[in-house]
Write a protein that holds these residues in place. Structure first.
Motif, short mmCIF file in Angstrom:
data_model
loop_
_atom_site.label_atom_id
_atom_site.label_comp_id
_atom_site.label_asym_id
_atom_site.label_seq_id
_atom_site.Cartn_x
_atom_site.Cartn_y
_atom_site.Cartn_z
N ALA A 130 0.83 -1.21 0.00
CA ALA A 130 0.00 0.00 0.00
C ALA A 130 0.87 1.26 0.00
O ALA A 130 0.53 2.25 -0.67
CB ALA A 130 -0.94 0.01 1.21
N VAL A 131 1.96 1.23 0.74
CA VAL A 131 2.89 2.37 0.74
C VAL A 131 3.42 2.59 -0.67
O VAL A 131 3.43 3.72 -1.19
CB VAL A 131 4.06 2.16 1.73
N LEU A 132 3.87 1.52 -1.30
CA LEU A 132 4.40 1.62 -2.66
C LEU A 132 3.31 2.09 -3.63
O LEU A 132 3.55 2.95 -4.48
CB LEU A 132 4.95 0.27 -3.12
N SER A 133 2.13 1.54 -3.48
CA SER A 133 1.02 1.90 -4.36
C SER A 133 0.70 3.39 -4.27
O SER A 133 0.49 4.06 -5.28
CB SER A 133 -0.20 1.06 -4.00
N SER A 134 0.65 3.89 -3.07
CA SER A 134 0.33 5.30 -2.88
C SER A 134 1.48 6.20 -3.32
O SER A 134 1.28 7.21 -3.99
CB SER A 134 0.00 5.57 -1.41
N HIS A 135 2.69 5.81 -2.96
CA HIS A 135 3.86 6.63 -3.29
C HIS A 135 4.08 6.74 -4.81
O HIS A 135 4.42 7.80 -5.32
CB HIS A 135 5.11 6.06 -2.62
N PHE A 136 3.89 5.64 -5.50
CA PHE A 136 4.12 5.63 -6.95
C PHE A 136 2.86 5.91 -7.76
O PHE A 136 2.86 5.73 -8.98
CB PHE A 136 4.75 4.30 -7.38
N HIS A 137 1.81 6.34 -7.07
CA HIS A 137 0.56 6.75 -7.72
C HIS A 137 -0.03 5.66 -8.60
O HIS A 137 -0.47 5.92 -9.72
CB HIS A 137 0.76 8.05 -8.52
N TRP A 189 -7.87 2.81 -6.51
CA TRP A 189 -8.61 1.68 -5.95
C TRP A 189 -7.67 0.65 -5.32
O TRP A 189 -8.04 -0.02 -4.37
CB TRP A 189 -9.50 1.01 -7.02
N MET A 190 -6.46 0.54 -5.85
CA MET A 190 -5.50 -0.42 -5.29
C MET A 190 -5.05 0.03 -3.89
O MET A 190 -5.09 -0.75 -2.95
CB MET A 190 -4.28 -0.57 -6.21
N THR A 191 -4.64 1.28 -3.78
CA THR A 191 -4.18 1.79 -2.49
C THR A 191 -5.31 1.74 -1.47
O THR A 191 -5.14 1.23 -0.36
CB THR A 191 -3.67 3.24 -2.62
#
Length: 172
Positions: free
Chosen positions: A62-69, A73-75
């Motif tokens: 989730a951190v990676l998903s949010s950080h890398f935009h 829906w994934m984050t």
């Protein structure tokens, strides 16, 4: 637009980081009491760790998903899964606390947990005679009136609230 598809922002990144470190710290403390403090966990104690074992790597994603935009829906979905894991952990903590307080019966097979692997130089059969497996209905330690299970319930509730707010809260 659905709440889970709203754009994400640094709020979701910070939330995922809080959950990552909060979950890791909670299960890390439990492992520390076991491996450093010598507390042998009962069956219910071990079950309470599984939501954390699943949640820590999910929150890292989730951190990676949010950080890398990655897609919102994934984050938000990962944060929602983290919230649901913490609700399950809350249930396990409350159930175990209730067993310890005698409010309801625990599992009948509790107290048959494997003995520690360090036998202190004695053989396995000798260690079996000296090691008493913990019972689920006896708290190993109480701090401010709460057992490990009670503190897990408190931590799980706090982490679930954080995760739900991150999953459904404001984004950009």
């Amino acid at each position: 637009m659905s709440s889970l598809t709203k754009p994400t922002s640094s709020v979701q990144t910070v939330t995922a980081l809080l959950l990552l470190f909060g979950m890791a710290a909670t299960v890390g403390i439990a492992l520390g009491f076991e491996h450093i403090g010598g507390y042998i966990p009962c069956k219910l104690c071990l079950e309470q760790r599984w939501p954390y074992y699943a949640g820590v790597p999910l929150m890292a994603v989730a951190v990676l998903s949010s950080h890398f935009h990655w897609p919102a829906w994934m984050t938000r979905g990962l944060l929602l899964i983290g919230a649901l894991l913490m609700l399950y952990s809350l249930y396990l903590g409350v159930f175990h606390s209730g067993v310890e307080w005698g409010w309801w019966a625990g599992p009948t097979d509790c107290g048959v947990v494997a003995a520690p692997t360090d036998t202190g130089g004695a053989g396995v059969l000798d260690a079996i005679d000296t090691v008493v497996p913990p019972a689920c209905d006896k708290a190993a330690l109480r701090v401010l009136g709460l057992s490990f299970a009670g503190w897990n319930a408190v931590a799980s509730l706090a982490l679930a609230i954080v995760a739900f707010r991150g999953a459904f809260g404001k984004g950009a």
